[in-house]
Design an enzyme around this catalytic site. Structure first.
Site, PDB file in Angstrom:
ATOM      1  N   LYS A  59       0.840  -1.214   0.000  1.00  0.00           N
ATOM      2  CA  LYS A  59       0.000   0.000   0.000  1.00  0.00           C
ATOM      3  C   LYS A  59       0.871   1.259   0.000  1.00  0.00           C
ATOM      4  O   LYS A  59       0.662   2.168  -0.792  1.00  0.00           O
ATOM      5  CB  LYS A  59      -0.938   0.020   1.221  1.00  0.00           C
ATOM      6  CG  LYS A  59      -1.855  -1.196   1.307  1.00  0.00           C
ATOM      7  CD  LYS A  59      -2.787  -1.112   2.502  1.00  0.00           C
ATOM      8  CE  LYS A  59      -2.109  -1.155   3.850  1.00  0.00           C
ATOM      9  NZ  LYS A  59      -1.384  -2.434   4.137  1.00  0.00           N
ATOM     10  N   ARG A  86      11.887  -5.523   4.967  1.00  0.00           N
ATOM     11  CA  ARG A  86      11.551  -4.107   4.700  1.00  0.00           C
ATOM     12  C   ARG A  86      12.482  -3.147   5.449  1.00  0.00           C
ATOM     13  O   ARG A  86      12.782  -3.343   6.615  1.00  0.00           O
ATOM     14  CB  ARG A  86      10.101  -3.841   5.097  1.00  0.00           C
ATOM     15  CG  ARG A  86       9.726  -2.368   5.027  1.00  0.00           C
ATOM     16  CD  ARG A  86       8.243  -2.161   4.973  1.00  0.00           C
ATOM     17  NE  ARG A  86       7.569  -2.443   6.218  1.00  0.00           N
ATOM     18  CZ  ARG A  86       6.255  -2.280   6.404  1.00  0.00           C
ATOM     19  NH1 ARG A  86       5.488  -1.875   5.413  1.00  0.00           N
ATOM     20  NH2 ARG A  86       5.714  -2.562   7.566  1.00  0.00           N
ATOM     21  N   ARG A 118      11.552  -1.234  10.958  1.00  0.00           N
ATOM     22  CA  ARG A 118      10.519  -0.899  11.939  1.00  0.00           C
ATOM     23  C   ARG A 118      10.537  -1.894  13.094  1.00  0.00           C
ATOM     24  O   ARG A 118      10.774  -3.081  12.888  1.00  0.00           O
ATOM     25  CB  ARG A 118       9.143  -0.923  11.253  1.00  0.00           C
ATOM     26  CG  ARG A 118       8.819   0.379  10.577  1.00  0.00           C
ATOM     27  CD  ARG A 118       7.596   0.323   9.726  1.00  0.00           C
ATOM     28  NE  ARG A 118       6.433  -0.319  10.318  1.00  0.00           N
ATOM     29  CZ  ARG A 118       5.231  -0.365   9.742  1.00  0.00           C
ATOM     30  NH1 ARG A 118       5.058   0.229   8.561  1.00  0.00           N
ATOM     31  NH2 ARG A 118       4.235  -0.960  10.317  1.00  0.00           N
TER      32      ARG A 118
HETATM   33  P1  ADP Z   1       2.250  -1.855   3.266  1.00  0.00           P
HETATM   34  O1  ADP Z   1       2.291  -0.340   3.214  1.00  0.00           O
HETATM   35  O2  ADP Z   1       1.051  -2.419   2.572  1.00  0.00           O
HETATM   36  O3  ADP Z   1       2.425  -2.413   4.646  1.00  0.00           O
HETATM   37  P2  ADP Z   1       4.808  -1.649   1.847  1.00  0.00           P
HETATM   38  O4  ADP Z   1       4.446  -0.781   0.685  1.00  0.00           O
HETATM   39  O5  ADP Z   1       5.614  -1.021   2.925  1.00  0.00           O
HETATM   40  O6  ADP Z   1       3.494  -2.393   2.440  1.00  0.00           O
HETATM   41  O7  ADP Z   1       5.587  -2.923   1.252  1.00  0.00           O
HETATM   42  C1  ADP Z   1       6.049  -3.950   2.125  1.00  0.00           C
HETATM   43  C2  ADP Z   1       7.410  -4.440   1.640  1.00  0.00           C
HETATM   44  O8  ADP Z   1       7.244  -5.135   0.397  1.00  0.00           O
HETATM   45  C3  ADP Z   1       8.439  -3.349   1.380  1.00  0.00           C
HETATM   46  O9  ADP Z   1       9.699  -3.853   1.747  1.00  0.00           O
HETATM   47  C4  ADP Z   1       8.340  -3.115  -0.130  1.00  0.00           C
HETATM   48  O10 ADP Z   1       9.570  -2.637  -0.676  1.00  0.00           O
HETATM   49  C5  ADP Z   1       8.023  -4.509  -0.633  1.00  0.00           C
HETATM   50  N1  ADP Z   1       7.146  -4.521  -1.826  1.00  0.00           N
HETATM   51  C6  ADP Z   1       6.134  -3.685  -2.135  1.00  0.00           C
HETATM   52  N2  ADP Z   1       5.543  -4.041  -3.297  1.00  0.00           N
HETATM   53  C7  ADP Z   1       6.203  -5.157  -3.718  1.00  0.00           C
HETATM   54  C8  ADP Z   1       6.086  -6.010  -4.882  1.00  0.00           C
HETATM   55  N3  ADP Z   1       5.145  -5.807  -5.822  1.00  0.00           N
HETATM   56  N4  ADP Z   1       6.944  -7.054  -4.969  1.00  0.00           N
HETATM   57  C9  ADP Z   1       7.889  -7.279  -4.012  1.00  0.00           C
HETATM   58  N5  ADP Z   1       8.055  -6.514  -2.927  1.00  0.00           N
HETATM   59  C10 ADP Z   1       7.226  -5.454  -2.775  1.00  0.00           C
HETATM   60  P1  AMP Z   2       0.958   0.423   9.263  1.00  0.00           P
HETATM   61  O1  AMP Z   2       2.039   1.463   9.087  1.00  0.00           O
HETATM   62  O2  AMP Z   2      -0.263   0.711   8.457  1.00  0.00           O
HETATM   63  O3  AMP Z   2       1.494  -0.981   9.078  1.00  0.00           O
HETATM   64  O4  AMP Z   2       0.487   0.539  10.790  1.00  0.00           O
HETATM   65  C1  AMP Z   2       1.392   0.288  11.853  1.00  0.00           C
HETATM   66  C2  AMP Z   2       0.634   0.150  13.159  1.00  0.00           C
HETATM   67  O5  AMP Z   2      -0.039   1.375  13.472  1.00  0.00           O
HETATM   68  C3  AMP Z   2      -0.476  -0.918  13.175  1.00  0.00           C
HETATM   69  O6  AMP Z   2       0.022  -2.215  13.460  1.00  0.00           O
HETATM   70  C4  AMP Z   2      -1.380  -0.384  14.307  1.00  0.00           C
HETATM   71  O7  AMP Z   2      -0.834  -0.661  15.581  1.00  0.00           O
HETATM   72  C5  AMP Z   2      -1.312   1.130  14.083  1.00  0.00           C
HETATM   73  N1  AMP Z   2      -2.364   1.607  13.150  1.00  0.00           N
HETATM   74  C6  AMP Z   2      -2.177   2.219  11.940  1.00  0.00           C
HETATM   75  N2  AMP Z   2      -3.359   2.515  11.384  1.00  0.00           N
HETATM   76  C7  AMP Z   2      -4.324   2.086  12.250  1.00  0.00           C
HETATM   77  C8  AMP Z   2      -5.736   2.067  12.228  1.00  0.00           C
HETATM   78  N3  AMP Z   2      -6.436   2.558  11.201  1.00  0.00           N
HETATM   79  N4  AMP Z   2      -6.387   1.529  13.299  1.00  0.00           N
HETATM   80  C9  AMP Z   2      -5.717   1.040  14.345  1.00  0.00           C
HETATM   81  N5  AMP Z   2      -4.386   1.001  14.422  1.00  0.00           N
HETATM   82  C10 AMP Z   2      -3.682   1.514  13.389  1.00  0.00           C
END
Ligand code: ADP
Ligand code: AMP
Length: 215
Positions: A13, A127, A159
């Site tokens: 995302k 990541r 993270r």
């Molecule tokens: P989200 O925001 O949904 O938690 P991220 O955008 O941070 O996910 O992506 C999670 C991890 O996967 C990151 O390390 C990113 O670089 C990698 N990633 C994102 N899209 C792809 C893809 N299409 N193929 C492989 N790795 C990806």
């Molecule tokens: P994310 O960066 O989206 O992976 O979110 C990291 C962490 O933030 C999650 O595991 C939750 O602990 C908190 N968080 C982010 N967005 C929300 C949401 N909409 N509702 C509740 N917790 C959230």
């Protein structure tokens, strides 16, 4: 263009939202980024949220609803918004509908990015992120210079919640509390499924082909 990017942790995302925000000139609103900035700044909100985030649990709904209401009221949201990581529960989705009705910017589409569980774990374990919000992967999407953000030059870090046990908890929270929203938005006729597996550029093309219909 009023969009929710939906999907489990690691679906891509944030990666897609960064590019989409540039392409369509609308703000990328990530509740995870907002919470992490509050944790870094040591605000009251950050102190309250940290315990939940470290355990991979969701932060309480009322906190998130307040955050999103304030953020959507900012002037840069006039041309639209790209929500990432919100809503994550049915009360959050109901609150969002009420807020959007009040400001006259109803949701147009919810993009459901689908990726298999084991791939999600591999992505999250590798990541690396930057405080500016950019996200990299040591194998799948490395920065040009090791450990340095391409966008702003800052040092990358992992993270705290990208550890395997916390990742599993986050996936469980997703399944229990967030996944039911797929039907919620399907019933409203807003859901579009996106295959999130494969090259980042390919996923971007699929999403932008869909979003071009809402320009
Ligand atoms: P989200 O925001 O949904 O938690 P991220 O955008 O941070 O996910 O992506 C999670 C991890 O996967 C990151 O390390 C990113 O670089 C990698 N990633 C994102 N899209 C792809 C893809 N299409 N193929 C492989 N790795 C990806
Ligand atoms: P994310 O960066 O989206 O992976 O979110 C990291 C962490 O933030 C999650 O595991 C939750 O602990 C908190 N968080 C982010 N967005 C929300 C949401 N909409 N509702 C509740 N917790 C959230």
């Amino acid at each position: 263009m009023n969009v929710v990017l939906f999907g489990p942790p690691g679906a891509g995302k944030g990666t897609q939202a960064k590019e989409l925000a540039k392409h369509y000139q609308i703000p990328h609103i990530s509740t995870g980024d907002i919470l992490r900035a509050n944790v870094r700044d040591g605000t009251e909100l950050g102190k309250e949220a940290k315990g939940y985030m470290d355990k991979g649990e969701l932060v309480p709904d009322e906190v998130l609803i307040g955050i999103i209401k304030n953020r959507l009221a900012e002037s840069d949201c006039k041309p639209g918004y790209l929500l990432d990581g919100y809503p994550r529960t049915t009360p959050q989705a109901d609150a969002l509908s009420a807020i959007l009705e009040e400001i006259g910017m109803p949701l147009e589409v919810v993009l459901n990015i689908d990726v298999a569980d084991e791939e999600l774990v591999t992505r999250l374990c590798g990541r690396y992120v930057c405080t500016c919000g950019e996200s990299y992967h040591m194998k799948f999407n490395p920065p040009e210079k090791e450990n340095v953000c391409d966008a702003c030059g800052a040092e990358l870090y992992q993270r705290d919640d990208d550890k395997e046990d916390v990742i599993r908890q986050r996936l469980d929270s997703y399944k229990e509390k967030t996944q039911p929203l797929i039907n919620y938005y399907k019933e409203k006729g807003l859901l579009v499924d996106i295959n999130g597996t494969g090259a980042i550029d390919r996923v971007f093309s699929d999403i932008s082909n869909t979003l071009d219909q809402y320009k």
